[in-house]
Motif scaffolding. Structure first.
Motif, PDB file in Angstrom:
ATOM      1  N   TRP A 182       0.838  -1.262  -0.144  1.00  0.00           N
ATOM      2  CA  TRP A 182       0.240   0.062  -0.372  1.00  0.00           C
ATOM      3  C   TRP A 182       0.858   1.625  -0.400  1.00  0.00           C
ATOM      4  CZ3 TRP A 182      -4.146  -1.197   3.961  1.00  0.00           C
ATOM      5  CH2 TRP A 182      -5.222  -2.043   3.597  1.00  0.00           C
ATOM      6  N   LYS A 183       2.007   1.166   0.814  1.00  0.00           N
ATOM      7  CA  LYS A 183       2.638   2.579   0.588  1.00  0.00           C
ATOM      8  C   LYS A 183       3.517   3.103  -0.761  1.00  0.00           C
ATOM      9  CE  LYS A 183       3.419   3.783   5.074  1.00  0.00           C
ATOM     10  NZ  LYS A 183       2.933   5.151   5.215  1.00  0.00           N
ATOM     11  N   ASN A 184       4.051   1.626  -1.423  1.00  0.00           N
ATOM     12  CA  ASN A 184       4.113   1.835  -3.085  1.00  0.00           C
ATOM     13  C   ASN A 184       2.786   2.187  -3.613  1.00  0.00           C
ATOM     14  OD1 ASN A 184       5.578   0.874  -5.209  1.00  0.00           O
ATOM     15  ND2 ASN A 184       4.613  -0.743  -6.280  1.00  0.00           N
ATOM     16  N   LYS A 185       2.051   1.988  -3.060  1.00  0.00           N
ATOM     17  CA  LYS A 185       0.893   2.572  -4.384  1.00  0.00           C
ATOM     18  C   LYS A 185       0.596   3.989  -3.989  1.00  0.00           C
ATOM     19  CE  LYS A 185      -2.924  -0.325  -4.955  1.00  0.00           C
ATOM     20  NZ  LYS A 185      -2.679  -0.015  -6.234  1.00  0.00           N
ATOM     21  N   VAL A 186       0.319   4.442  -2.489  1.00  0.00           N
ATOM     22  CA  VAL A 186       0.202   6.125  -2.356  1.00  0.00           C
ATOM     23  C   VAL A 186       1.570   6.212  -3.391  1.00  0.00           C
ATOM     24  CG1 VAL A 186       1.537   7.843  -0.912  1.00  0.00           C
ATOM     25  CG2 VAL A 186      -0.132   5.828  -0.183  1.00  0.00           C
ATOM     26  N   ALA A 187       3.562   6.013  -3.160  1.00  0.00           N
ATOM     27  CA  ALA A 187       4.203   6.531  -3.841  1.00  0.00           C
ATOM     28  C   ALA A 187       3.437   6.637  -5.906  1.00  0.00           C
ATOM     29  CB  ALA A 187       5.632   5.811  -3.561  1.00  0.00           C
ATOM     30  N   GLN A 188       3.375   6.369  -6.005  1.00  0.00           N
ATOM     31  CA  GLN A 188       3.137   5.847  -7.460  1.00  0.00           C
ATOM     32  C   GLN A 188       1.754   7.181  -7.401  1.00  0.00           C
ATOM     33  OE1 GLN A 188       1.071   1.437  -8.136  1.00  0.00           O
ATOM     34  NE2 GLN A 188       3.562   0.636  -8.772  1.00  0.00           N
ATOM     35  N   GLN A 189       1.441   7.093  -6.234  1.00  0.00           N
ATOM     36  CA  GLN A 189       0.253   8.059  -6.937  1.00  0.00           C
ATOM     37  C   GLN A 189       0.870   9.641  -6.706  1.00  0.00           C
ATOM     38  OE1 GLN A 189      -3.415   7.644  -7.023  1.00  0.00           O
ATOM     39  NE2 GLN A 189      -3.281   9.910  -8.134  1.00  0.00           N
TER      40      GLN A 189
END
Length: 350
Positions: A182-189
């Motif tokens: 999920w932290k990776n998804k935040v970074a992608q966003q």
């Protein structure tokens, strides 16, 4: 007694195997007619670098299929049916049933069974992420018409990013095992937002440059023609000029060639339509220029085109420039042939 011991051994063996595996069964409503094969792709353990390895495949029969895979730690898998795909996080002992309607794939995807809760929550996070992305893209799209006023859209995008990050932090209290994903998804966003905002800034600069360039003489440049002779932009003065900047590897450039040829056939006597090859090898340019049979051609080396890149933000192609017969700018960023270049020709030249 021996039979009892044998059965007990077999039972323990089967039980041990089942504890090392994870199973996912999928039920699809309204499967596509050609949807006959499914693939299970191993993306890696949560927190590790994505590996993307196909570990199993099976036939889809009446919308039904399943996979059972040996797995130890919590790992990410992709279930791919050819037309659609979804992520699922599985660890040993999971037994998940997935139901989905292909007419509204992401919105109807649901999980039940052991391991289902984390995957239902992950799907919720995915859908919220998609919604934030659409909101951001909508805000940015509205800004393209007025790129000089970017304050509000920058505030909105930053607010969306902050809300999404706060939401993820809140949910991680209940699903700490998915922190890395999920932290990776935040970074992608955030990276996507940075890209979109950078695009707005570039658009604002280009719009200002378009406006300020009108009526000014376009920077002279020189290169070689198909005969190998040195020629310059000034050699085409005397008629209105359209410059088409393109490269041999550029798909969108080549897609516009037929439309540009039609314009050359219709208006070539009154307008110099100059094909300008950039950012490619000279031999490749020569072969393609001969094949396309454009009448007026110039090839610029990387060094010869650098001045145009910096002065006119020539950072992407195809790019069309309209000049009058003395080389003064009418439009440094005209639309493509497929989007109405002929209308501009009629407006400014005829």
């Amino acid at each position: 007694m021996k039979h009892v011991l044998l059965c007990l051994t077999l039972f323990i063996g089967v039980f041990s195997w089942s504890q090392k595996t994870a199973k996912i069964s999928v039920e699809m409503r309204n499967p596509y007619p050609d949807q006959d094969k499914a693939y299970l792709i191993f993306n890696g353990k949560v927190g590790e670098k994505v590996k993307q390895k196909v570990v199993d495949s099976c036939d889809i029969k009446n919308g039904l299929f399943s996979f059972e895979v040996e797995v130890d730690e919590l790992s990410e898998f992709i279930v791919n049916t050819g037309d659609e795909y979804f992520a699922v996080y599985m660890q040993k002992g999971d037994d998940i049933t997935t139901k989905v309607n292909t007419k509204m794939f992401d919105e109807t995807l649901s999980f039940t069974g052991t391991g289902a809760e984390r995957n239902n929550m992950n799907m919720t996070v995915y859908l919220i992420s998609e919604r934030y992305s659409l909101l951001i893209q909508s805000a940015i799209a509205n800004c393209y018409d007025h790129p000089e006023d970017t304050t509000n859209v920058f505030k909105a995008v930053n607010a969306y990013d902050s809300l999404f990050a706060a939401y993820i932090d809140d949910e991680l209290q209940f699903y700490p095992e998915l922190e890395a994903a999920w932290k990776n998804k935040v970074a992608q966003q955030k990276n996507a937002s940075k890209y979109y905002l950078g695009s707005i800034e570039e658009t604002a600069k280009l719009r200002a440059l378009e406006k300020n360039s009108i009526g000014k003489e376009f920077k002279n440049f020189s290169g070689i023609n198909l005969n190998g002779d040195r020629i310059s932009l000034k050699d085409f003065y005397g008629k209105p000029i359209i410059l088409d900047f393109w490269a041999t590897w550029c798909g969108p450039c080549k897609a516009e060639f037929p439309g540009l040829r039609e314009l050359e056939e219709k208006y070539g006597e009154k307008i110099n339509i100059v094909s300008v090859g950039v950012w490619c090898k000279e031999d490749d340019w020569r072969k393609m220029a001969i094949k396309e049979e454009f009448k007026l051609n110039i090839y610029l080396t990387k060094e010869e085109s650098e001045g145009l890149q910096s002065e006119y933000m020539l950072n992407s192609i195809p790019r069309y420039v309209m000049l009058d017969k003395t080389g003064k700018v009418i439009n440094i960023n005209a639309v493509r042939p497929s989007l109405g270049l002929e209308d501009l020709i009629k407006k400014h030249y005829l």
